[in-house]
Design a protein around this motif. Structure first.
Motif, PDB file in Angstrom:
ATOM      1  N   GLY A  63       0.843  -1.184   0.000  1.00  0.00           N
ATOM      2  CA  GLY A  63       0.000   0.000   0.000  1.00  0.00           C
ATOM      3  C   GLY A  63       0.881   1.237   0.000  1.00  0.00           C
ATOM      4  N   TRP A  64       0.263   2.377   0.236  1.00  0.00           N
ATOM      5  CA  TRP A  64       1.044   3.605   0.334  1.00  0.00           C
ATOM      6  C   TRP A  64       0.251   4.613   1.146  1.00  0.00           C
ATOM      7  CZ3 TRP A  64      -2.013   2.668  -3.849  1.00  0.00           C
ATOM      8  CH2 TRP A  64      -2.849   3.685  -4.297  1.00  0.00           C
ATOM      9  N   LYS A  65       0.967   5.608   1.628  1.00  0.00           N
ATOM     10  CA  LYS A  65       0.351   6.695   2.370  1.00  0.00           C
ATOM     11  C   LYS A  65       0.882   8.017   1.840  1.00  0.00           C
ATOM     12  CE  LYS A  65       0.958   9.604   6.216  1.00  0.00           C
ATOM     13  NZ  LYS A  65       2.125  10.345   6.717  1.00  0.00           N
ATOM     14  N   ILE A  66      -0.043   8.880   1.410  1.00  0.00           N
ATOM     15  CA  ILE A  66       0.259  10.273   1.114  1.00  0.00           C
ATOM     16  C   ILE A  66      -1.090  10.990   1.096  1.00  0.00           C
ATOM     17  CG2 ILE A  66       0.325   9.921  -1.393  1.00  0.00           C
ATOM     18  CD1 ILE A  66       2.583  12.070  -1.445  1.00  0.00           C
ATOM     19  N   PRO A  67      -1.291  11.955   1.976  1.00  0.00           N
ATOM     20  CA  PRO A  67      -2.633  12.493   2.213  1.00  0.00           C
ATOM     21  C   PRO A  67      -3.418  12.937   0.981  1.00  0.00           C
ATOM     22  CG  PRO A  67      -1.184  13.193   3.964  1.00  0.00           C
ATOM     23  CD  PRO A  67      -0.324  12.484   2.963  1.00  0.00           C
TER      24      PRO A  67
END
Length: 246
Positions: A63-67
């Protein structure tokens, strides 16, 4: 979960940063041509390939996280019909008075109506928080259904173990492996509740524009509400599909 190696200090996945900056505005305004839509997909999949280059197990979940990715939720869902989405929500009043106004500066004019754009920056930020988070919740509950999970940031910081356990169950991950390690990384930021020290007149305007979201996510109820799971029943204050166009 493999979350990438090209990250900043906030663990945002930087391969997606330039992609978001380029494509969010034409996507949310519905101005993409067919050719641009095809190019957007190609460029996103190129970002994914770079993001996964150092994944040790090619069969692992990732997955990934970046708002700012929240603006493109239907686009991602179209590419990954079985994706899961963890929606982390923080009190919109605290977000309104944050020094970080990047989303307001980059996307506010394309999401907020003309009247909202004339308001003070904290009030604009509160309106943007309200709109974007309610639309994400609307899409998650209506389209992703059981593959959508809302997590209240303050609840996570106050009592992290049950929140982490809930996320592990949502992801189908073995809970026993790393919960204790994760607990040691979670702190209660001093910025929680900063809205209480703000100008009462400005705060009143922030609460007015953010009231639907504050109610929906439980922030206008007692502080103990943070200890409870977010409500799951759908509330519809707007036509969600008029904003996100595929």
């Amino acid at each position: 979960m493999f979350m990438g190696t090209h990250l900043n200090v906030s663990e945002d996945a930087l391969w997606f940063d330039a992609f978001n900056s380029k494509w969010i505005v034409p996507y949310v305004t519905g101005s993409l041509t067919d050719d641009q839509g095809a190019r957007m997909k190609e460029e996103f999949l190129a970002c994914v390939r770079r993001h996964l280059e150092r994944m040790p197990d090619p069969d692992a979940r990732w997955g990934w996280k970046i708002p700012p990715s929240i603006y493109l939720l239907p686009f991602f869902h179209g590419l990954y019909p079985h994706m899961k989405f963890i929606h982390v929500v923080r009190d919109g009043r605290d977000m309104a008075f944050s020094d970080n106004k990047n989303q307001l500066r980059n996307f506010g004019a394309h999401v907020l109506d003309h009247d909202a754009q004339s308001l003070l920056p904290p009030v604009q930020a509160g309106a943007l928080w309200n709109t974007v988070n309610l639309r994400a919740a609307e899409y998650g509950e209506g389209e992703l259904k059981q593959r959508y999970l809302a997590v209240i940031f303050e609840e996570l910081c106050r009592d992290p173990r049950p929140v982490i356990e809930r996320m592990y169950r949502f992801l189908g991950a073995p809970e026993h492996r790393s919960i204790d390690r994760l607990l040691s990384t979670i702190e209660w930021p001093s910025s929680i509740g900063r809205w209480r020290q703000q100008d009462p007149a400005v705060l009143a305007d922030v609460q007015r524009v953010a009231e639907p979201g504050l109610k929906y996510f439980g922030y206008l109820e007692a502080a103990e509400r943070w200890r409870q799971p977010p409500r799951q029943e759908p509330r519809r204050w707007f036509d969600f599909r008029r904003f996100f166009q595929e």
